[in-house]
Design a protein around this motif. Structure first.
Motif, mmCIF file in Angstrom:
data_model
loop_
_atom_site.group_PDB
_atom_site.id
_atom_site.type_symbol
_atom_site.label_atom_id
_atom_site.label_comp_id
_atom_site.label_asym_id
_atom_site.label_seq_id
_atom_site.Cartn_x
_atom_site.Cartn_y
_atom_site.Cartn_z
ATOM 1 N N THR A 1 33.641 44.295 54.907
ATOM 2 C CA THR A 1 33.285 45.659 55.307
ATOM 3 C C THR A 1 31.785 45.907 55.283
ATOM 4 N N GLY A 2 31.061 45.005 54.631
ATOM 5 C CA GLY A 2 29.634 45.229 54.443
ATOM 6 C C GLY A 2 29.340 46.060 53.208
ATOM 7 N N LYS A 3 30.393 46.661 52.634
ATOM 8 C CA LYS A 3 30.228 47.406 51.388
ATOM 9 C C LYS A 3 30.226 46.426 50.219
ATOM 10 N N ASN A 4 29.606 46.823 49.147
ATOM 11 C CA ASN A 4 29.597 45.976 47.959
ATOM 12 C C ASN A 4 29.906 46.799 46.738
ATOM 13 N N ALA A 5 30.574 46.152 45.772
ATOM 14 C CA ALA A 5 30.553 46.712 44.427
ATOM 15 C C ALA A 5 29.121 46.573 43.935
ATOM 16 N N THR A 6 28.671 47.505 43.129
ATOM 17 C CA THR A 6 27.360 47.332 42.518
ATOM 18 C C THR A 6 27.455 46.171 41.530
ATOM 19 N N TYR A 7 26.321 45.635 41.133
ATOM 20 C CA TYR A 7 26.325 44.528 40.180
ATOM 21 C C TYR A 7 26.957 44.975 38.871
ATOM 22 N N LYS A 8 26.708 46.229 38.491
ATOM 23 C CA LYS A 8 27.288 46.763 37.254
ATOM 24 C C LYS A 8 28.797 46.894 37.384
ATOM 25 N N GLN A 9 29.286 47.405 38.526
ATOM 26 C CA GLN A 9 30.729 47.520 38.747
ATOM 27 C C GLN A 9 31.403 46.153 38.676
ATOM 28 N N ALA A 10 30.788 45.161 39.320
ATOM 29 C CA ALA A 10 31.350 43.812 39.329
ATOM 30 C C ALA A 10 31.372 43.230 37.921
ATOM 31 N N GLN A 11 30.266 43.343 37.198
ATOM 32 C CA GLN A 11 30.208 42.811 35.839
ATOM 33 C C GLN A 11 31.212 43.509 34.923
ATOM 34 N N THR A 12 31.335 44.820 35.047
ATOM 35 C CA THR A 12 32.277 45.567 34.216
ATOM 36 C C THR A 12 33.701 45.076 34.432
ATOM 37 N N MET A 13 34.076 44.824 35.696
ATOM 38 C CA MET A 13 35.431 44.355 35.973
ATOM 39 C C MET A 13 35.620 42.919 35.498
ATOM 40 N N HIS A 14 34.630 42.082 35.689
ATOM 41 C CA HIS A 14 34.734 40.695 35.225
ATOM 42 C C HIS A 14 34.858 40.638 33.705
ATOM 43 N N GLU A 15 34.118 41.491 33.036
ATOM 44 C CA GLU A 15 34.201 41.558 31.569
ATOM 45 C C GLU A 15 35.601 41.997 31.134
ATOM 46 N N PHE A 16 36.168 42.947 31.868
ATOM 47 C CA PHE A 16 37.519 43.428 31.579
ATOM 48 C C PHE A 16 38.548 42.319 31.800
ATOM 49 N N ILE A 17 38.410 41.583 32.886
ATOM 50 C CA ILE A 17 39.340 40.478 33.173
ATOM 51 C C ILE A 17 39.260 39.424 32.072
ATOM 52 N N ARG A 18 38.048 39.100 31.650
ATOM 53 C CA ARG A 18 37.886 38.112 30.577
ATOM 54 C C ARG A 18 38.515 38.610 29.279
ATOM 55 N N TYR A 19 38.403 39.914 29.043
ATOM 56 C CA TYR A 19 39.010 40.516 27.855
ATOM 57 C C TYR A 19 40.535 40.397 27.910
ATOM 58 N N LEU A 20 41.130 40.576 29.091
ATOM 59 C CA LEU A 20 42.575 40.435 29.241
ATOM 60 C C LEU A 20 43.021 39.002 28.923
ATOM 61 N N PHE A 21 42.232 38.034 29.353
ATOM 62 C CA PHE A 21 42.540 36.634 29.023
ATOM 63 C C PHE A 21 42.357 36.374 27.530
ATOM 64 N N LEU A 22 41.392 37.030 26.929
ATOM 65 C CA LEU A 22 41.185 36.898 25.484
ATOM 66 C C LEU A 22 42.400 37.402 24.716
ATOM 67 N N LYS A 23 42.909 38.563 25.115
ATOM 68 C CA LYS A 23 44.081 39.140 24.443
ATOM 69 C C LYS A 23 45.323 38.273 24.637
ATOM 70 N N LYS A 24 45.471 37.699 25.814
ATOM 71 C CA LYS A 24 46.680 36.941 26.141
ATOM 72 C C LYS A 24 46.623 35.514 25.623
ATOM 73 N N TYR A 25 45.470 34.846 25.769
ATOM 74 C CA TYR A 25 45.402 33.406 25.514
ATOM 75 C C TYR A 25 44.400 32.977 24.446
ATOM 76 N N GLY A 26 43.586 33.915 23.969
ATOM 77 C CA GLY A 26 42.630 33.563 22.930
ATOM 78 C C GLY A 26 41.231 33.301 23.458
ATOM 79 N N GLU A 27 40.324 33.109 22.509
ATOM 80 C CA GLU A 27 38.899 33.045 22.825
ATOM 81 C C GLU A 27 38.523 31.825 23.662
ATOM 82 N N TYR A 28 39.085 30.669 23.343
ATOM 83 C CA TYR A 28 38.684 29.452 24.051
ATOM 84 C C TYR A 28 38.976 29.556 25.547
#
Length: 252
Positions: free
Chosen positions: A177-204
């Motif tokens: 579309t030519g639209k972008n998430a801002t860098y902050k929006q992208a990082q916030t979501m990536h951090e959230f996704i990593r947190y979900l993996f942390l809760k489910k599978y652990g730190e490693y």
């Protein structure tokens, strides 16, 4: 430090000549310019050209991925391609869950889970796409959507199976579309996704899982996305079809 991953998703573009011309020239340039150091580069051409593309890249560090696979092992499914077929021609990676598959071909989470299981059965590594629509983000539902997409699919897998995954976050409203998430929006979501993996599978596993950003990545903005703490690379669409632009994205 993990290598960054950059994936070229060519979608339904390039014929046989265009595909082989691009790959041969691309291969020559990246080695001449020595710009593939400390990176993993994956190219996803259309189904008819997977075998020859894979043959061209034999003995190099570049890899080929399929763009999709059917959820059944075999049968009367005209026009479809199975995981065993991909495996038989040396393909070891597949993109699943892309928003265009979800939207245009109505692939739901239950079908995607079946695709995950059949891919894992044949040892295919999976680039799994998740993302929210613009309406869902405007309603502040993006975190619930992402959590649900993972819980209904990827999170049905064992820790050993998760090692075969790479996650690609692609906000649907930013794809082509030519639209972008801002860098902050992208990082916030990536951090959230990593947190979900942390809760489910652990730190490693949380630390090891690759989480890529996709959504109108260009040679002008890639650097800023890749600098974000939890963004491990990119799934690139249109810009990967233009060699110089794609090379700049890889260098960034």
């Amino acid at each position: 430090m993990k290598k960054k991953i950059v994936i070229a998703n060519w979608k339904m573009n390039y014929d046989l000549h265009e595909t082989t011309f691009f790959i041969r020239n691309f291969l020559k340039i990246i080695f001449e310019r020595k710009i593939n150091h400390n990176k993993k580069i994956i190219i996803s051409p259309s189904f008819p050209f997977l075998y020859i593309s894979n043959q061209i890249l034999q003995g190099t560090s570049l890899r080929i991925s399929a763009q999709n696979v059917h959820h059944m092992d075999k049968g009367s499914y005209t026009g479809e391609v199975s995981a065993s077929m991909l495996k038989s021609i040396g393909i070891s990676k597949v993109i699943l869950g892309h928003s265009e598959r979800r939207g245009f071909f109505f692939e739901k989470n239950d079908v995607l889970l079946k695709k995950i299981k059949i891919s894992l059965k044949y040892g295919l590594k999976i680039i799994f796409c998740i993302g929210e629509t613009e309406t869902e983000r405007k309603k502040d539902q993006q975190f619930d959507i992402i959590k649900n997409q993972l819980e209904k699919t990827v999170f049905h897998c064992s820790p050993d199976e998760i090692k075969l995954f790479c996650i690609a976050y692609e906000p649907i409203w930013a794809i082509g579309t030519g639209k972008n998430a801002t860098y902050k929006q992208a990082q916030t979501m990536h951090e959230f996704i990593r947190y979900l993996f942390l809760k489910k599978y652990g730190e490693y596993i949380s630390n090891q899982i690759y989480i890529l950003y996709g959504g109108s990545i260009t040679d002008l903005n890639a650097k800023y996305f890749f600098l974000q703490k939890d963004i491990d690379g990119g799934l690139v669409g249109n810009s990967s079809l233009k060699m110089e632009k794609f090379l700049k994205i890889i260098k960034s």
